[in-house]
Write a protein that holds these residues in place. Structure first.
Motif, PDB file in Angstrom:
ATOM      1  N   ALA A  79       0.829  -1.209   0.000  1.00 19.49           N
ATOM      2  CA  ALA A  79       0.000   0.000   0.000  1.00 19.49           C
ATOM      3  C   ALA A  79       0.860   1.255   0.000  1.00 19.49           C
ATOM      4  O   ALA A  79       0.599   2.213  -0.736  1.00 19.49           O
ATOM      5  CB  ALA A  79      -0.928  -0.008   1.215  1.00 19.49           C
ATOM      6  N   MET A  80       1.906   1.264   0.813  1.00 18.65           N
ATOM      7  CA  MET A  80       2.730   2.464   0.959  1.00 18.65           C
ATOM      8  C   MET A  80       3.604   2.708  -0.264  1.00 18.65           C
ATOM      9  O   MET A  80       3.926   3.854  -0.586  1.00 18.65           O
ATOM     10  CB  MET A  80       3.612   2.340   2.199  1.00 18.65           C
ATOM     11  N   THR A  81       4.006   1.654  -0.970  1.00 14.27           N
ATOM     12  CA  THR A  81       4.948   1.820  -2.080  1.00 14.27           C
ATOM     13  C   THR A  81       4.262   1.989  -3.427  1.00 14.27           C
ATOM     14  O   THR A  81       4.861   2.539  -4.355  1.00 14.27           O
ATOM     15  CB  THR A  81       5.910   0.622  -2.166  1.00 14.27           C
ATOM     16  N   LEU A  82       3.016   1.541  -3.575  1.00 11.78           N
ATOM     17  CA  LEU A  82       2.371   1.538  -4.882  1.00 11.78           C
ATOM     18  C   LEU A  82       1.396   2.689  -5.103  1.00 11.78           C
ATOM     19  O   LEU A  82       1.326   3.240  -6.200  1.00 11.78           O
ATOM     20  CB  LEU A  82       1.623   0.217  -5.094  1.00 11.78           C
ATOM     21  N   GLY A  83       0.621   3.042  -4.094  1.00  8.72           N
ATOM     22  CA  GLY A  83      -0.543   3.877  -4.329  1.00  8.72           C
ATOM     23  C   GLY A  83      -0.285   5.369  -4.435  1.00  8.72           C
ATOM     24  O   GLY A  83       0.579   5.914  -3.756  1.00  8.72           O
ATOM     25  N   ASP A  84      -1.064   6.035  -5.321  1.00 12.71           N
ATOM     26  CA  ASP A  84      -1.145   7.497  -5.287  1.00 12.71           C
ATOM     27  C   ASP A  84      -1.848   7.895  -3.994  1.00 12.71           C
ATOM     28  O   ASP A  84      -1.414   8.789  -3.276  1.00 12.71           O
ATOM     29  CB  ASP A  84      -1.967   8.023  -6.462  1.00 12.71           C
ATOM     30  N   ARG A  85      -2.983   7.228  -3.756  1.00  9.04           N
ATOM     31  CA  ARG A  85      -3.703   7.386  -2.487  1.00  9.04           C
ATOM     32  C   ARG A  85      -4.054   6.002  -1.955  1.00  9.04           C
ATOM     33  O   ARG A  85      -4.126   5.030  -2.707  1.00  9.04           O
ATOM     34  CB  ARG A  85      -4.975   8.210  -2.661  1.00  9.04           C
ATOM     35  N   ILE A 131     -14.818   3.391   5.733  1.00  9.06           N
ATOM     36  CA  ILE A 131     -13.585   4.109   5.420  1.00  9.06           C
ATOM     37  C   ILE A 131     -13.099   4.862   6.653  1.00  9.06           C
ATOM     38  O   ILE A 131     -13.852   5.596   7.284  1.00  9.06           O
ATOM     39  CB  ILE A 131     -13.802   5.099   4.257  1.00  9.06           C
ATOM     40  N   GLN A 132     -11.819   4.674   6.982  1.00 12.33           N
ATOM     41  CA  GLN A 132     -11.208   5.408   8.078  1.00 12.33           C
ATOM     42  C   GLN A 132     -10.481   6.659   7.587  1.00 12.33           C
ATOM     43  O   GLN A 132     -10.580   7.724   8.178  1.00 12.33           O
ATOM     44  CB  GLN A 132     -10.211   4.506   8.822  1.00 12.33           C
ATOM     45  N   GLN A 133      -9.739   6.518   6.487  1.00  8.26           N
ATOM     46  CA  GLN A 133      -8.980   7.634   5.951  1.00  8.26           C
ATOM     47  C   GLN A 133      -8.586   7.320   4.513  1.00  8.26           C
ATOM     48  O   GLN A 133      -8.224   6.195   4.192  1.00  8.26           O
ATOM     49  CB  GLN A 133      -7.732   7.900   6.802  1.00  8.26           C
ATOM     50  N   VAL A 134      -8.687   8.311   3.647  1.00  8.38           N
ATOM     51  CA  VAL A 134      -8.215   8.202   2.259  1.00  8.38           C
ATOM     52  C   VAL A 134      -7.205   9.326   2.055  1.00  8.38           C
ATOM     53  O   VAL A 134      -7.547  10.506   2.170  1.00  8.38           O
ATOM     54  CB  VAL A 134      -9.360   8.332   1.240  1.00  8.38           C
ATOM     55  N   ALA A 135      -5.966   8.962   1.781  1.00  3.65           N
ATOM     56  CA  ALA A 135      -4.912   9.971   1.690  1.00  3.65           C
ATOM     57  C   ALA A 135      -3.695   9.372   1.009  1.00  3.65           C
ATOM     58  O   ALA A 135      -3.644   8.168   0.720  1.00  3.65           O
ATOM     59  CB  ALA A 135      -4.539  10.475   3.085  1.00  3.65           C
ATOM     60  N   SER A 136      -2.700  10.219   0.734  1.00  4.66           N
ATOM     61  CA  SER A 136      -1.430   9.720   0.203  1.00  4.66           C
ATOM     62  C   SER A 136      -0.755   8.865   1.266  1.00  4.66           C
ATOM     63  O   SER A 136      -1.023   9.024   2.472  1.00  4.66           O
ATOM     64  CB  SER A 136      -0.520  10.889  -0.172  1.00  4.66           C
ATOM     65  N   PRO A 137       0.125   7.945   0.862  1.00  4.85           N
ATOM     66  CA  PRO A 137       0.821   7.128   1.861  1.00  4.85           C
ATOM     67  C   PRO A 137       1.530   7.967   2.926  1.00  4.85           C
ATOM     68  O   PRO A 137       1.508   7.628   4.109  1.00  4.85           O
ATOM     69  CB  PRO A 137       1.825   6.337   1.018  1.00  4.85           C
ATOM     70  N   ARG A 138       2.124   9.079   2.507  1.00  2.86           N
ATOM     71  CA  ARG A 138       2.865   9.879   3.471  1.00  2.86           C
ATOM     72  C   ARG A 138       1.934  10.561   4.471  1.00  2.86           C
ATOM     73  O   ARG A 138       2.252  10.653   5.656  1.00  2.86           O
ATOM     74  CB  ARG A 138       3.710  10.928   2.745  1.00  2.86           C
ATOM     75  N   GLU A 139       0.762  11.020   4.013  1.00  2.00           N
ATOM     76  CA  GLU A 139      -0.181  11.617   4.963  1.00  2.00           C
ATOM     77  C   GLU A 139      -0.675  10.581   5.957  1.00  2.00           C
ATOM     78  O   GLU A 139      -0.807  10.858   7.154  1.00  2.00           O
ATOM     79  CB  GLU A 139      -1.371  12.248   4.241  1.00  2.00           C
ATOM     80  N   LEU A 140      -0.958   9.369   5.473  1.00  2.00           N
ATOM     81  CA  LEU A 140      -1.393   8.308   6.394  1.00  2.00           C
ATOM     82  C   LEU A 140      -0.342   8.053   7.461  1.00  2.00           C
ATOM     83  O   LEU A 140      -0.672   7.832   8.627  1.00  2.00           O
ATOM     84  CB  LEU A 140      -1.649   7.009   5.628  1.00  2.00           C
ATOM     85  N   TYR A 141       0.920   8.076   7.051  1.00  2.00           N
ATOM     86  CA  TYR A 141       2.013   7.757   7.967  1.00  2.00           C
ATOM     87  C   TYR A 141       2.271   8.894   8.953  1.00  2.00           C
ATOM     88  O   TYR A 141       2.446   8.657  10.146  1.00  2.00           O
ATOM     89  CB  TYR A 141       3.286   7.472   7.159  1.00  2.00           C
ATOM     90  N   GLU A 142       2.271  10.114   8.469  1.00  2.00           N
ATOM     91  CA  GLU A 142       2.651  11.250   9.312  1.00  2.00           C
ATOM     92  C   GLU A 142       1.474  11.921  10.001  1.00  2.00           C
ATOM     93  O   GLU A 142       1.649  12.549  11.050  1.00  2.00           O
ATOM     94  CB  GLU A 142       3.413  12.283   8.473  1.00  2.00           C
ATOM     95  N   GLN A 143       0.267  11.797   9.421  1.00  2.00           N
ATOM     96  CA  GLN A 143      -0.912  12.437  10.018  1.00  2.00           C
ATOM     97  C   GLN A 143      -2.097  11.479  10.041  1.00  2.00           C
ATOM     98  O   GLN A 143      -3.147  11.746   9.446  1.00  2.00           O
ATOM     99  CB  GLN A 143      -1.271  13.706   9.222  1.00  2.00           C
ATOM    100  N   PRO A 144      -1.976  10.336  10.741  1.00  2.00           N
ATOM    101  CA  PRO A 144      -3.104   9.381  10.795  1.00  2.00           C
ATOM    102  C   PRO A 144      -4.283   9.991  11.536  1.00  2.00           C
ATOM    103  O   PRO A 144      -4.109  10.725  12.509  1.00  2.00           O
ATOM    104  CB  PRO A 144      -2.514   8.197  11.556  1.00  2.00           C
ATOM    105  N   ILE A 164       1.219  17.535  -2.557  1.00  2.00           N
ATOM    106  CA  ILE A 164       2.576  17.410  -3.112  1.00  2.00           C
ATOM    107  C   ILE A 164       2.749  16.054  -3.796  1.00  2.00           C
ATOM    108  O   ILE A 164       3.335  15.952  -4.875  1.00  2.00           O
ATOM    109  CB  ILE A 164       3.628  17.595  -2.000  1.00  2.00           C
ATOM    110  N   ALA A 165       2.214  14.996  -3.159  1.00  2.00           N
ATOM    111  CA  ALA A 165       2.307  13.654  -3.748  1.00  2.00           C
ATOM    112  C   ALA A 165       1.595  13.602  -5.093  1.00  2.00           C
ATOM    113  O   ALA A 165       2.078  12.961  -6.037  1.00  2.00           O
ATOM    114  CB  ALA A 165       1.715  12.616  -2.791  1.00  2.00           C
ATOM    115  N   ALA A 166       0.445  14.284  -5.203  1.00  2.00           N
ATOM    116  CA  ALA A 166      -0.308  14.301  -6.461  1.00  2.00           C
ATOM    117  C   ALA A 166       0.486  15.012  -7.557  1.00  2.00           C
ATOM    118  O   ALA A 166       0.506  14.577  -8.717  1.00  2.00           O
ATOM    119  CB  ALA A 166      -1.656  14.983  -6.258  1.00  2.00           C
ATOM    120  N   GLU A 167       1.155  16.099  -7.204  1.00  2.00           N
ATOM    121  CA  GLU A 167       1.974  16.823  -8.186  1.00  2.00           C
ATOM    122  C   GLU A 167       3.151  15.960  -8.649  1.00  2.00           C
ATOM    123  O   GLU A 167       3.452  15.901  -9.850  1.00  2.00           O
ATOM    124  CB  GLU A 167       2.498  18.123  -7.568  1.00  2.00           C
TER     125      GLU A 167
END
Length: 412
Positions: free
Chosen positions: A198-204, A213-226, A396-399
Motif C-alpha cells: 500500500a505504501m509503495t504503490l498507491g497514489d492514495r 472508510i477510516q482515511q483516504v490519503a497519500s501514503p505519506r499523509e497516512l504515515y505522518e498524520q493518521p 505534493i504527492a499528487a503533483e
C-alpha cells in the motif's frame, strides 16, 4: 480510461450485516488507488462490486460518468487480475493473453499486434509459446496482467495479486506493476492486506475497518498524520508504539518519563486525564549518538532493554513498560481488529546500526517530541493531527505523481 465514483455504497448479506457500509469515494482517471485493511474489512467485497461480481445493496457505482449498478461484468470494460492468476493450463502464453480478444472475435492481425505489444511491455516475448506450468510465479503474474492490457480496459482491478509470491519476488513485481501503471496511465484499484504494498504503490490509500472508510490519503499523509488509532497502528512496520500517559499542564507523564509538549499540542490535550502517546520507532535514537544541539527539542530517558535485533543497516531495541489495565485492554482490542499479533506493553525503538546498546542492560535514549501523536484511548481520535499539514502532503504527492506519469509516457 475512466474515473470511478462510489456514492454511499452498501453491501449487506442475508444476515443483514453490512460488509461494506456507506462508502463514498472518488477515484480519478489514471489514479492508482489502494484498498487496504485487515482480513474481513470489506476491501475485496468493494472491489468485486466495482467489477460487478457482487450486487450492490444500495448506493451508486459510477464508472466513466455512467451508473453501472445494473450492468453485467462483461459490459463494464474492466480488467481484473486475480490472486491465483486464473490462467488456462492447456493454452500457451500467447493464447492466454489473447483470450479476451478471441472472445470478442477480433481480427487475427489485431490479436497478434496487441499480444506482441503487451508481451514487449511485460518482457514475455521469449515465453509466448510456453505453457503456464513452465513459468515462474512472477512470469505467470505478468501473463495475467498481459491479458488485462490487451482488452484496452477503462480500469485495472487487482485482488491481492502478489500474495502467492515469495518476499523477493513480491518486491520485484511491485516495481513492475508501478512502472507499468505509470506508463499506461490507466485507472487502477488494487486490494491488499500488505501495508508495504500500500505504501509503495498507491497514489492514495483507502484504509478500511469493518466496512467503513477510516482515511483516504497519500501514503505519506497516512504515515505522518493518521486520523485515528486504527490507521496509526495499521500503517507502518514496525508499528507505531502506543504509550499510556497522563496530562499534566503542558507535559505528558509516560512510563519513560516526562515529554514536554509544544503550545499547539498542549492546547489540544488540555483537560484530559489518561491518553495514549503514539511514537514511531524511528522517533527514538541512542542518546549517546545525538548531538547536544538536537537534544533540547526532545526528551531523554533511561530504560532497560529486553531484546535487540541487529539487521545490518538498522537495529531495533525492545523496551517493556508497565501500563494501566484499561490501556492493556485497549491494546488487545486494537491488535484483534488489526488482525495482528498482540500489541504488547513494550516500545520498539529504531537505533543506529553502530549503536552499542545491548539487551539486558540499561541504556539512555532520546525521543523527538516534535513528532509524537496523542490519541483519545476511548474514541481512538488523533487529538494532535494537523489536517492542513496532511492535506499538503497529499497535494505534493499528487503533483509528483503527475510529473512521473508524464515522464513515463514520454519515455515509452
Amino acid at each position: 480510461m475512466a474515473s470511478i465514483e462510489m456514492k454511499n455504497i452498501v453491501k449487506k448479506y442475508g444476515d443483514g450485516y453490512p460488509a461494506v457500509n456507506d462508502v463514498s469515494m472518488d477515484i480519478a482517471d489514471g489514479e492508482f488507488m489502494i484498498l487496504v485493511g485487515p482480513s474481513g474489512c470489506g476491501k475485496s467485497t468493494l472491489l468485486r462490486m466495482i467489477v460487478g461480481l457482487e450486487d450492490i445493496s444500495s448506493g451508486d457505482m459510477v464508472i466513466g460518468g455512467s451508473r453501472v449498478n445494473d450492468k453485467a461484468p462483461r459490459d463494464r470494460n474492466l480488467s481484473m487480475v486475480f490472486q491465483n492468476y486464473a490462467l488456462y493450463p492447456h493454452l500457451s502464453v500467447f493464447e492466454n493473453i489473447a483470450f479476451p480478444l478471441r472472445l470478442a472475435k477480433a481480427p487475427e492481425d489485431e490479436v497478434t499486434r496487441k499480444v506482441e505489444a503487451a508481451a514487449q511491455v511485460l518482457e514475455l516475448n521469449e515465453h509466448l509459446q510456453r505453457k503456464p506450468a513452465n513459468l515462474s510465479g512472477g512470469q505467470r503474474q505478468r501473463v495475467a496482467m498481459g491479458r488485462a492490457i490487451v482488452r484496452d480496459a477503462d480500469a485495472f482491478l487487482f485482488d491481492e495479486p502478489l500474495s502467492n509470491l515469495d518476499a523477493k519476488l513480491r518486491g520485484q513485481m511491485r516495481t513492475e506493476i508501478a512502472r507499468l501503471q505509470r506508463r499506461l496511465g490507466i485507472t487502477t484499484v488494487y486490494v491488499t492486506h500488505d501495508q508495504t504494498e500500500a505504501m509503495t504503490l498507491g497514489d492514495r490509500v483507502c484504509v478500511l475497518r469493518k466496512g467503513v472508510i477510516q482515511q483516504v490519503a497519500s501514503p505519506r499523509e497516512l504515515y505522518e498524520q493518521p486520523v485515528n488509532l486504527f490507521v496509526a497502528g495499521f500503517i507502518g512496520s514496525p508499528p507505531m508504539n502506543f504509550l499510556p500517559a497522563t496530562v499534566k499542564g503542558s507535559s505528558l507523564e509516560t512510563p519513560f518519563g516526562t515529554i514536554e509538549l509544544d503550545a499547539a499540542r498542549a492546547e489540544k490535550v488540555a483537560g484530559r486525564d489518561l491518553v495514549l502517546v503514539g511514537i514511531r520507532p524511528e522517533y527514538f535514537e541512542d542518546a549517546s549518538l545525538v548531538d547536544d544541539a538536537k537534544k533540547h527539542v526532545g526528551s531523554t530517558f533511561t530504560a532497560k532493554v529486553d531484546v535487540t535485533e541487529w539487521l545490518g543497516d538498522s537495529q531495533f531495541a525492545y523496551i517493556p513498560y508497565d501500563a494501566p489495565a484499561e490501556v492493556e485492554t485497549k491494546l488487545k482490542e486494537l491488535s484483534a481488529e488489526l488482525d495482528a499479533d498482540q500489541l504488547r506493553t513494550q516500545a520498539i525503538v529504531s537505533i543506529d546500526s553502530t549503536s552499542r546498546i545491548r539487551e539486558g542492560r540499561e541504556a539512555e535514549f532520546w525521543l523527538d517530541a516534535r513528532k509524537i501523536h496523542v490519541f483519545d484511548p476511548e474514541s481512538g481520535e488523533n487529538l494532535t493531527r494537523d489536517p492542513e499539514a496532511g492535506a499538503e502532503l497529499t497535494r505534493i504527492a499528487a503533483e509528483d505523481r503527475a510529473e512521473q506519469v508524464a515522464q513515463a509516457r514520454g519515455d515509452a
